[in-house]
Design a protein around this motif. Structure first.
Motif, PDB file in Angstrom:
ATOM      1  N   GLU A 225      50.170  30.084   7.146  1.00 12.91           N
ATOM      2  CA  GLU A 225      51.223  30.377   6.171  1.00 12.91           C
ATOM      3  C   GLU A 225      50.931  31.630   5.364  1.00 12.91           C
ATOM      4  O   GLU A 225      49.819  32.095   5.318  1.00 12.91           O
ATOM      5  N   GLN A 247      58.672  22.162  -3.612  1.00 11.41           N
ATOM      6  CA  GLN A 247      58.702  23.282  -2.665  1.00 11.41           C
ATOM      7  C   GLN A 247      57.296  23.691  -2.201  1.00 11.41           C
ATOM      8  O   GLN A 247      57.147  24.462  -1.255  1.00 11.41           O
ATOM      9  N   LYS A 249      53.662  23.516  -0.631  1.00 12.67           N
ATOM     10  CA  LYS A 249      52.926  22.819   0.426  1.00 12.67           C
ATOM     11  C   LYS A 249      51.505  22.516  -0.035  1.00 12.67           C
ATOM     12  O   LYS A 249      51.033  21.404   0.088  1.00 12.67           O
ATOM     13  N   LYS A 263      56.519  25.179   1.486  1.00 13.29           N
ATOM     14  CA  LYS A 263      56.896  24.407   2.678  1.00 13.29           C
ATOM     15  C   LYS A 263      57.787  25.213   3.605  1.00 13.29           C
ATOM     16  O   LYS A 263      57.633  25.191   4.815  1.00 13.29           O
ATOM     17  N   GLU A 264      58.762  25.925   3.012  1.00 13.52           N
ATOM     18  CA  GLU A 264      59.711  26.700   3.803  1.00 13.52           C
ATOM     19  C   GLU A 264      59.224  28.138   3.937  1.00 13.52           C
ATOM     20  O   GLU A 264      59.012  28.804   2.929  1.00 13.52           O
ATOM     21  N   PRO A 265      59.073  28.640   5.167  1.00 13.90           N
ATOM     22  CA  PRO A 265      58.598  30.011   5.342  1.00 13.90           C
ATOM     23  C   PRO A 265      59.530  31.038   4.685  1.00 13.90           C
ATOM     24  O   PRO A 265      59.088  32.103   4.252  1.00 13.90           O
ATOM     25  N   LYS A 266      60.823  30.704   4.606  1.00 13.98           N
ATOM     26  CA  LYS A 266      61.775  31.674   4.055  1.00 13.98           C
ATOM     27  C   LYS A 266      61.993  31.509   2.554  1.00 13.98           C
ATOM     28  O   LYS A 266      62.854  32.164   1.974  1.00 13.98           O
ATOM     29  N   PHE A 267      61.246  30.641   1.959  1.00 12.64           N
ATOM     30  CA  PHE A 267      61.418  30.379   0.528  1.00 12.64           C
ATOM     31  C   PHE A 267      61.197  31.653  -0.283  1.00 12.64           C
ATOM     32  O   PHE A 267      60.237  32.395  -0.070  1.00 12.64           O
TER      33      PHE A 267
END
Lengths: 301, 246
Positions: A225, A247, A249, A263-267
């Motif tokens: 990540e 949000q 991770k 958690k979201e790569p595009k966050f």
């Protein structure tokens, strides 16, 4: 030929205390190979098997091509071992200790003096002092000289820098670099993650199990990540809030900053800043940061 | 103005010609996390022993929780907690026995011990291990338990001598959570460490070189003063000039 080869090694104490659990790795000639892991990871047990002081309960291992069980005599004359605990003769002088180790390996101080010269010059002013009276740093240097005096093919150093301050630690790693240039293979263990970068390759170990073996650069590259560093006016509050933020991770303290991944790569991390502000934090600074070995270790635990 | 719980003035310890701690002067506030850094042999242990009432100074003054380090060493010992990597718990006593033993030594009553030990075991999640020997616990657990035992009697100050040496990076952070919690409750933390990232977690730090306190400030200010990116660089800058080692 590999300097060290460990295959499915198992060491069990008592009935069921598994110290080394099916570990395999190999060390190339002339390499500095690091065993990185906390106390109780199994590092010392691996060292003791490789230096033929302990019999394995499963698997096999060779050092300089010799089997640790069958060929223990050959191995003993080819390796240098510096245990974690100071184990020279406290009531012999510096010079007597060194002479003793040279003699039992059928050599003399003069013969291999070039190997220890850089370290020994620092000890020379105290050569008549008893080893027990030396400072911690000096004891460590003497132990290294004694492990080197018979010109070993492989040098095993078990936590040589534990409890040593950062300045002395740096000096010690510079010494190891010089030994590597003299073509001595070095297997070294340490609980300090930052020292991993000084090794050509490392094995990360926890609870007797191998987490990963590779070059430090590859281990860092494989981190999955984007990692961010964040700080705010109150670190303790920041950590608590991040811990509960859905949000996030992973989040943990890392010196002046906390390291977090989402958690979201595009966050969009700006969202996180806004969120933290609504929670009452101020002076928030959030930046992309480089992954360190310690981050990788935490990830693997 | 916050309450001062450690106050030293030119505190000095000599061993023959050797000055282990040389006129060290500083104050620590209540609830502060104070990092006491220095190279091996800089004099940290000597200073710490004086502050704990274990070693009488050669000269200078100090009060710990209001008690004098020359005359009131027994009161000091009652008002502080102590743990180190080397001395922590009895390996061949169980978790519960260790808690009761140390709690008893620190003067807790049986009734207090009963509630406190139950609380502590709950808080650390050691319910299944309570009746097991401490020797069977992983190092990180031992260190967390040892810290909790050292603050069981709610001392004003707890002295931690390299509490996280050799501990894995995750447990090391959990350990610091315990430190933060204790500080939030008003316990003053006096801690030594060789991990420079942990220096960042302290409110203020001092760096000792050859028996003298060379720098004392917040991590932020120290980094500014020495134009350093991190505490590692600050430490290196100060300690590399050290003449003596242990």
């Amino acid at each position: 030929m590999e300097a060290v080869n460990v295959k499915n090694l198992v060491k069990i104490y008592g009935k069921d205390k598994t110290a080394v659990d099916d570990i395999s790795f190999s060390v190339n000639q002339g390499e500095i190979f690091g065993l990185i892991g906390p106390d109780g990871a199994g590092k010392t047990s691996i060292f003791r098997v490789l230096t033929t002081l302990l019999l394995p309960d499963g698997g096999s291992a060779t050092v300089d091509g010799f089997d640790v069980v069958k060929d223990y005599k050959q191995i003993r004359s080819r390796v240098g071992y510096m245990p974690g605990k100071f184990s020279l003769y406290q009531d012999l002088s510096v010079e007597e200790n060194l002479n003793f180790f040279a003699t039992i390996f059928n050599t003399t101080i003069a013969e291999n003096y070039h190997l220890i010269k850089d370290i020994y010059v620092q000890l020379e002013p105290f050569k008549n002092r008893r080893a027990g009276q030396l400072s911690g740093g000096m004891k460590q240097k003497l132990a290294l000289c004694c492990a080197l005096i018979h010109k070993p093919v492989v040098l095993f150093l078990d936590e040589p820098t534990t409890g040593v301050d950062p300045v002395s630690r740096k000096e010690f790693w510079e010494i190891l670099q010089q030994l590597k240039e003299q073509n001595i293979t070095i297997v070294v263990s340490t609980p300090y993650m930052d020292e991993a970068n000084r090794c050509d390759r490392i094995a990360m170990i926890q609870s007797g199990q191998l987490l990963s073996v590779d070059t430090p650069a590859n281990i860092i590259k494989s981190y999955p990540e984007q990692l961010y560093a964040i700080k705010a006016n109150n670190m303790h509050a920041l950590l608590k809030i991040l811990h509960e933020y859905n949000q996030v991770k992973s989040s943990y303290a890392f010196g002046e900053f906390a390291h977090i991944s989402f958690k979201e790569p595009k966050f969009n991390p700006d969202q996180a800043v806004t969120y933290l502000e609504t929670k009452g934090l101020q002076d928030i600074e959030l930046i992309k940061t480089e992954v360190t070995i310690e981050d990788c270790f935490i990830k693997l635990l | 103005m916050s309450e001062i719980v450690i106050k030293t003035d030119k505190l000095t310890k000599r061993f023959g010609d050797f000055i282990a701690a040389n006129e060290i002067t500083f104050k620590v506030n209540k609830g502060e996390i104070f990092g006491f850094l220095g190279a091996n042999g800089a004099g940290k242990t000597t200073a710490m022993r004086m502050l704990c009432g274990l070693s009488i100074p050669s000269s200078g003054q100090a009060t710990i929780a209001g008690f004098d380090v020359y005359k009131q060493t027994e009161q000091i010992k009652k008002n502080i907690g102590y743990m180190s990597q080397k001395f922590s718990l009895y390996e061949d006593l169980t978790v519960l026995e260790n808690i009761n033993f140390f709690g008893g030594i620190y003067g807790l009553t049986d009734k207090e011990l009963k509630t406190k030990s139950a609380q502590l075991i709950d808080q650390l999640g050691l319910q299944l291990q309570a009746k097991k020997l401490v020797a069977s616990l992983p190092l990180g657990w031992k260190q967390k338990l040892s810290f909790s035992v050292a603050v069981l009697h709610e001392p004003k100050i707890v002295f931690l001598d390299e509490p996280t040496g050799g501990v894995d990076p995750v447990t090391r952070r959990q350990f610091w959570d315990l430190i933060y919690d204790a500080a939030d409750r008003g316990v003053t933390i006096f801690v030594t460490t060789h991990y420079m990232d942990e220096a960042e977690y302290c409110n203020r730090i001092s760096i000792m070189v050859d028996g003298v306190i060379k720098a004392l400030d917040t991590p932020r200010n120290l980094k500014d003063t020495f134009h350093a990116n991190n505490m590692d660089e600050v430490f290196y800058e100060l300690a590399r000039s050290a003449k003596r080692s242990e």
